[in-house]
Write an enzyme that holds these catalytic residues in place. Structure first.
Site, mmCIF file in Angstrom:
data_model
loop_
_atom_site.group_PDB
_atom_site.id
_atom_site.type_symbol
_atom_site.label_atom_id
_atom_site.label_comp_id
_atom_site.label_asym_id
_atom_site.label_seq_id
_atom_site.Cartn_x
_atom_site.Cartn_y
_atom_site.Cartn_z
ATOM 1 N N ARG A 12 0.853 -1.205 0.000
ATOM 2 C CA ARG A 12 0.000 0.000 0.000
ATOM 3 C C ARG A 12 0.885 1.251 0.000
ATOM 4 O O ARG A 12 2.109 1.165 0.153
ATOM 5 C CB ARG A 12 -0.999 0.003 1.161
ATOM 6 N N GLY A 13 0.243 2.387 -0.206
ATOM 7 C CA GLY A 13 0.977 3.655 -0.200
ATOM 8 C C GLY A 13 2.045 3.714 -1.288
ATOM 9 O O GLY A 13 1.881 3.155 -2.381
ATOM 10 N N ILE A 14 3.144 4.364 -0.952
ATOM 11 C CA ILE A 14 4.248 4.505 -1.913
ATOM 12 C C ILE A 14 4.765 3.131 -2.327
ATOM 13 O O ILE A 14 5.079 2.882 -3.493
ATOM 14 C CB ILE A 14 5.382 5.341 -1.272
ATOM 15 N N ASN A 82 11.427 0.254 1.988
ATOM 16 C CA ASN A 82 10.410 1.315 1.949
ATOM 17 C C ASN A 82 9.574 1.389 3.231
ATOM 18 O O ASN A 82 9.060 2.456 3.560
ATOM 19 C CB ASN A 82 9.496 1.059 0.738
ATOM 20 N N GLY A 84 7.956 2.029 6.618
ATOM 21 C CA GLY A 84 8.273 3.079 7.579
ATOM 22 C C GLY A 84 7.053 3.485 8.385
ATOM 23 O O GLY A 84 5.915 3.229 7.979
ATOM 24 N N GLN A 141 12.380 18.297 11.046
ATOM 25 C CA GLN A 141 10.961 18.669 11.128
ATOM 26 C C GLN A 141 10.527 18.735 12.594
ATOM 27 O O GLN A 141 10.829 17.824 13.373
ATOM 28 C CB GLN A 141 10.103 17.645 10.371
ATOM 29 N N GLY A 143 8.736 18.262 15.881
ATOM 30 C CA GLY A 143 7.930 17.145 16.397
ATOM 31 C C GLY A 143 8.330 15.788 15.835
ATOM 32 O O GLY A 143 7.606 14.799 15.995
ATOM 33 N N TYR A 147 11.875 10.460 13.730
ATOM 34 C CA TYR A 147 11.753 10.210 12.287
ATOM 35 C C TYR A 147 12.893 10.885 11.511
ATOM 36 O O TYR A 147 13.504 10.283 10.630
ATOM 37 C CB TYR A 147 10.387 10.717 11.822
ATOM 38 N N GLY A 178 9.440 14.076 -0.867
ATOM 39 C CA GLY A 178 8.768 15.152 -0.144
ATOM 40 C C GLY A 178 7.434 14.611 0.346
ATOM 41 O O GLY A 178 7.285 13.408 0.568
HETATM 42 N N1 LIG Z 1 3.993 9.687 2.511
HETATM 43 C C1 LIG Z 1 4.925 10.607 2.514
HETATM 44 O O1 LIG Z 1 4.672 11.805 2.315
HETATM 45 C C2 LIG Z 1 6.357 10.253 2.724
HETATM 46 C C3 LIG Z 1 7.313 11.263 2.617
HETATM 47 C C4 LIG Z 1 8.649 10.950 2.785
HETATM 48 C C5 LIG Z 1 9.018 9.649 3.044
HETATM 49 N N2 LIG Z 1 8.061 8.685 3.158
HETATM 50 C C6 LIG Z 1 8.510 7.323 3.419
HETATM 51 O O2 LIG Z 1 8.038 6.469 2.383
HETATM 52 C C7 LIG Z 1 7.807 5.163 2.908
HETATM 53 C C8 LIG Z 1 6.377 4.737 2.604
HETATM 54 O O3 LIG Z 1 5.485 5.701 3.163
HETATM 55 P P1 LIG Z 1 3.907 5.629 2.950
HETATM 56 O O4 LIG Z 1 3.407 6.993 3.106
HETATM 57 O O5 LIG Z 1 3.598 4.857 1.728
HETATM 58 O O6 LIG Z 1 3.503 4.805 4.261
HETATM 59 P P2 LIG Z 1 2.143 4.013 4.593
HETATM 60 O O7 LIG Z 1 1.099 4.318 3.573
HETATM 61 O O8 LIG Z 1 1.876 4.310 6.019
HETATM 62 O O9 LIG Z 1 2.596 2.481 4.424
HETATM 63 C C9 LIG Z 1 3.592 1.979 5.259
HETATM 64 C C10 LIG Z 1 3.953 0.573 4.826
HETATM 65 O O10 LIG Z 1 4.993 0.078 5.669
HETATM 66 C C11 LIG Z 1 4.581 -1.149 6.259
HETATM 67 N N3 LIG Z 1 5.171 -1.270 7.589
HETATM 68 C C12 LIG Z 1 5.112 -0.392 8.614
HETATM 69 N N4 LIG Z 1 5.755 -0.878 9.690
HETATM 70 C C13 LIG Z 1 6.252 -2.091 9.334
HETATM 71 C C14 LIG Z 1 6.979 -3.104 10.004
HETATM 72 N N5 LIG Z 1 7.386 -2.965 11.290
HETATM 73 N N6 LIG Z 1 7.278 -4.242 9.337
HETATM 74 C C15 LIG Z 1 6.884 -4.395 8.057
HETATM 75 N N7 LIG Z 1 6.199 -3.486 7.351
HETATM 76 C C16 LIG Z 1 5.885 -2.346 7.989
HETATM 77 C C17 LIG Z 1 3.056 -1.067 6.304
HETATM 78 O O11 LIG Z 1 2.494 -2.367 6.424
HETATM 79 P P3 LIG Z 1 0.916 -2.525 6.887
HETATM 80 O O12 LIG Z 1 0.107 -2.064 5.712
HETATM 81 O O13 LIG Z 1 0.772 -3.956 7.188
HETATM 82 O O14 LIG Z 1 0.756 -1.621 8.083
HETATM 83 C C18 LIG Z 1 2.779 -0.398 4.963
HETATM 84 O O15 LIG Z 1 2.869 -1.351 3.920
HETATM 85 C C19 LIG Z 1 8.103 5.259 4.417
HETATM 86 O O16 LIG Z 1 9.412 4.847 4.662
HETATM 87 C C20 LIG Z 1 7.961 6.740 4.705
HETATM 88 O O17 LIG Z 1 8.687 7.125 5.829
HETATM 89 C C21 LIG Z 1 6.741 8.961 2.997
#
Ligand SMILES: NC(=O)c1ccc[n+]([C@@H]2O[C@H](COP(=O)([O-])OP(=O)(O)OC[C@H]3O[C@@H](n4cnc5c(N)ncnc54)[C@H](OP(=O)(O)O)[C@@H]3O)[C@@H](O)[C@H]2O)c1
Length: 240
Positions: A12-14, A82, A84, A141, A143, A147, A178
Site C-alpha cells: 500500500r501507499g508509496i 520502503n 516506515g 521537522q 515534532g 523520524y 517530499g
Molecule cells: N507519505 C509521505 O509523504 C512520505 C514522505 C517521505 C518519506 N516517506 C517514506 O516512504 C515510505 C512509505 O510511506 P507511505 O506513506 O507509503 O507509508 P504508509 O502508507 O503508512 O505504508 C507503510 C507501509 O509500511 C509497512 N510497515 C510499517 N511498519 C512495518 C513493520 N514494522 N514491518 C513491516 N512493514 C511495515 C506497512 O504495512 P501494513 O500495511 O501492514 O501496516 C505499509 O505497507 C516510508 O518509509 C515513509 O517514511 C513517505
C-alpha cells in the site's frame, strides 16, 4: 530470468506504486507488510504480487522471511527498503518507546534486510538496494526528532554501504520523497497540510508514482554507475 525484487511495505501507499512499477519493468516482485492483511489480500488479487507478512524491525523475522522468499520465489537481487512509520511528538512528549519504534522500523530494517541479502548479491555480482529516506531527514521537522534521525541515518547508511558494494557491482542509493499523498500524510491535520502544500513550488503533494519511477530508474540493470546518491523527489520543496 526475471530478477526478484523485494519491496518492504510494498502492498500500500508509496510501496504499492513501487511494487507495480518494478513489475511493469519485468521484475518478479514480492511485497512485504506488517499486519494489514486486507490491504495485502486486495493487492495480491489486483496485481498478482505475493505478499509476505513480517516485522522489518525484527532481525529474526526478517531472516526467516528472506529464506522463505528465496525458497519459494528466488534469491533477492533488488531490495527496496520502503517500510516506515511515524510516531510524532515534541521532545517534551516523546518517550523512549516512540523513539525506538521509529528508529528500529525505519532504520534498523535497512540493516536487517541489507545484511540478509548482501552475501547473495555479492556472490552473484549484482545487486540493487534503494532505501526510502525523507525530506524530513534532510531538513529536519518539528515534532519528529525520531523520524528525522532515522531518515537522516538512512542517508549515511546508503553512502557507507555503497562504498562497500561497489566492488561487487551492488549499487546502494536513497530516495528522499517530499510530501506524498498517502495514508501517512493524510494523518497530518488539514490546516498543517495546507501550509505544507503552500511551501511546495510545484503546488501539490507528490503522487506515489512520482517516487516509484525514481526507484525503477535506480534499480534498472543499466543504472550500474549510480551509487551512493540520494534522489530528492519533492516538487522543489527542498533543494539539497
Ligand atoms: N507519505 C509521505 O509523504 C512520505 C514522505 C517521505 C518519506 N516517506 C517514506 O516512504 C515510505 C512509505 O510511506 P507511505 O506513506 O507509503 O507509508 P504508509 O502508507 O503508512 O505504508 C507503510 C507501509 O509500511 C509497512 N510497515 C510499517 N511498519 C512495518 C513493520 N514494522 N514491518 C513491516 N512493514 C511495515 C506497512 O504495512 P501494513 O500495511 O501492514 O501496516 C505499509 O505497507 C516510508 O518509509 C515513509 O517514511 C513517505
Amino acid at each position: 530470468m526475471a530478477r526478484v525484487a523485494l519491496v518492504t511495505g510494498g502492498q500500500r501507499g508509496i510501496g504499492a506504486a513501487i511494487s507495480e512499477a518494478l513489475q511493469a519493468q519485468g521484475r518478479k516482485v514480492v511485497a512485504s507488510y506488517a499486519g494489514n492483511d486486507a490491504a495485502a489480500e486486495a493487492f495480491t488479487q489486483r496485481t498478482g504480487i505475493p505478499c509476505y507478512k513480517f516485522d522489518v524491525s525484527d532481525y529474526d523475522q526478517c531472516a526467516t522471511a528472506i529464506a522463505k522468499i528465496a525458497a519459494e520465489i528466488g534469491p533477492i537481487e533488488i531490495l527496496v527498503n520502503n517500510a516506515g512509520i511515524t510516531r510524532d511528538g515534541t521532545m517534551k512528549r516523546m518517550d523512549r518507546e516512540m523513539w525506538d519504534a521509529v528508529i528500529d522500523t525505519n532504520l534498523g530494517s535497512c540493516f536487517n534486510l541489507a545484511k540478509l541479502v548482501w552475501d547473495g548479491m555479492a556472490a552473484r555480482k549484482f545487486g540493487r538496494i534503494v532505501n526510502i529516506g525523507s525530506i524530513n531527514g534532510q531538513a529536519g521537522q518539528y515534532g519528529q526528532v525520531n523520524y528525522a534521525a532515522a531518515k537522516s541515518g538512512i542517508h549515511g547508511f546508503t553512502k557507507a554501504l555503497a562504498q562497500e558494494g561497489a566492488r561487487s557491482q551492488i549499487t546502494v542509493n536513497a530516495i528522499a520523497p517530499g510530501y506524498v499523498d498517502t495514508e501517512m500524510v493524510r494523518a497530518v491535520p488539514p490546516d498543517v497540510l495546507e501550509k505544507i502544500i503552500a511551501r511546495i513550488p510545484m503546488g501539490r503533494l507528490g503522487r506515489a508514482y512520482d517516487i516509484a519511477r525514481g526507484v525503477a530508474f535506480l534499480t534498472a540493470d543499466d543504472a550500474d554507475f549510480i551509487t551512493g546518491s540520494t534522489l530528492s523527489i519533492n516538487g522543489g520543496q527542498h533543494m539539497y
